[in-house]
Design an enzyme around this catalytic site. Structure first.
Site, PDB file in Angstrom:
ATOM      1  N   ASP A  18     -65.001  80.561  77.017  1.00  0.00           N
ATOM      2  CA  ASP A  18     -64.411  81.032  75.777  1.00  0.00           C
ATOM      3  C   ASP A  18     -65.548  81.118  74.748  1.00  0.00           C
ATOM      4  O   ASP A  18     -66.658  80.640  75.005  1.00  0.00           O
ATOM      5  CB  ASP A  18     -63.336  80.038  75.338  1.00  0.00           C
ATOM      6  CG  ASP A  18     -62.754  80.342  73.983  1.00  0.00           C
ATOM      7  OD1 ASP A  18     -62.416  81.509  73.742  1.00  0.00           O
ATOM      8  OD2 ASP A  18     -62.640  79.411  73.160  1.00  0.00           O
ATOM      9  N   ASP A  20     -64.932  81.310  70.615  1.00  0.00           N
ATOM     10  CA  ASP A  20     -64.616  80.646  69.344  1.00  0.00           C
ATOM     11  C   ASP A  20     -64.131  79.219  69.585  1.00  0.00           C
ATOM     12  O   ASP A  20     -63.107  79.001  70.226  1.00  0.00           O
ATOM     13  CB  ASP A  20     -63.556  81.448  68.586  1.00  0.00           C
ATOM     14  CG  ASP A  20     -64.066  82.834  68.217  1.00  0.00           C
ATOM     15  OD1 ASP A  20     -64.878  82.924  67.293  1.00  0.00           O
ATOM     16  OD2 ASP A  20     -63.674  83.814  68.885  1.00  0.00           O
TER      17      ASP A  20
END
Length: 250
Positions: A18, A20
């Site tokens: 991922d 953020d």
């Protein structure tokens, strides 16, 4: 949160990340964006959206809370401006740049990105941190269904050549680095083990969501190297907050 001191070695075929909250701490920037977005919309509760939407695609959040503005081109434009307008509020998750650079230095492509952010925003975050993007860089623009649906992580693992192998799971071992509930659910549904990053949520919450290993950040993680015979990359966890017992048998 106490750390263990006995290193843990994990050998996998691929790693998916991922962005953020996992590679960059962008939440303050995104929170500022939502507050500005809601200034002229009395019905829009920015604080509620900030609280519930971490890990979602911005388009999905707008479609739910401000549907009149759920236009893909418009949302792409909004997201592309976030690193420019609010980038000074964002920093790397400690150790993330070093870890990504180590993965980029391997002789074979062994990692991919699967983010709920748009392509423009995610690319600008990588430029902000000075990280070279991996070949497989899956963004909100590349999927029909965002997290918690497994499509982003399935695209990542399939792109790297490690689809789910129910007959012999040992030949397709994939881990997901995540900080958010939607991403954790997506990674688990994509048949991956989850390395939880405790940047956004605490240890107990990440355990409850089913993470297999939980770390404070990336500072305690090293890339041990790549074994061409087994087609595995080794991650060494010098410290970690939690690890499932069955992980060592994986």
């Amino acid at each position: 949160m106490g750390l263990t001191t006995k290193p843990l070695s994990l050998k996998v075929n691929a790693a998916l990340f991922d962005v953020d909250g996992t590679i960059i701490i962008s939440q303050p920037a995104i929170a500022a964006f939502w507050r500005d977005f809601g200034k002229d919309k009395p019905y829009f509760d920015a604080e509620h959206v900030i609280q519930v939407s971490h890990g979602w695609r911005t388009f999905d959040a707008i479609a739910k809370f401000a549907p009149d503005f759920a236009n893909e081109e418009y949302v792409n434009k909004l997201e592309a401006e976030i690193p420019v307008k609010y980038g000074e509020k964002s920093i790397e998750v400690p150790g993330a740049v070093k870890l990504c650079n180590a993965l980029n230095a391997l002789p074979k492509e062994k990692w991919a990105v699967a983010t709920s952010g748009t392509r423009d925003m995610a690319q600008k975050w990588f430029e902000h941190l000075g990280i070279r993007r991996p070949k497989y860089f899956i963004t909100a623009n590349d999927v029909k269904q965002g997290k918690p649906h497994p499509e982003p992580y399935l695209k990542g693992r399939n792109g790297l050549g490690y689809p789910i192998n129910e007959q012999d799971p040992s030949k397709s071992k994939v881990v997901v680095f995540e900080d958010a509930p939607a991403g954790i659910a997506a990674g688990k549904a994509a048949g991956c083990k989850i390395i939880g990053i405790a940047t956004t949520f605490d240890l107990d919450f990440l355990k409850e969501k089913g993470c297999d290993i939980i770390v404070k950040n990336h500072e305690s993680i090293r890339v041990g190297g790549y074994n061409a015979e087994t087609d595995e990359v080794e991650f060494i966890f010098d410290d970690y907050l939690y690890a499932k017992d069955d992980l060592l048998k994986w």
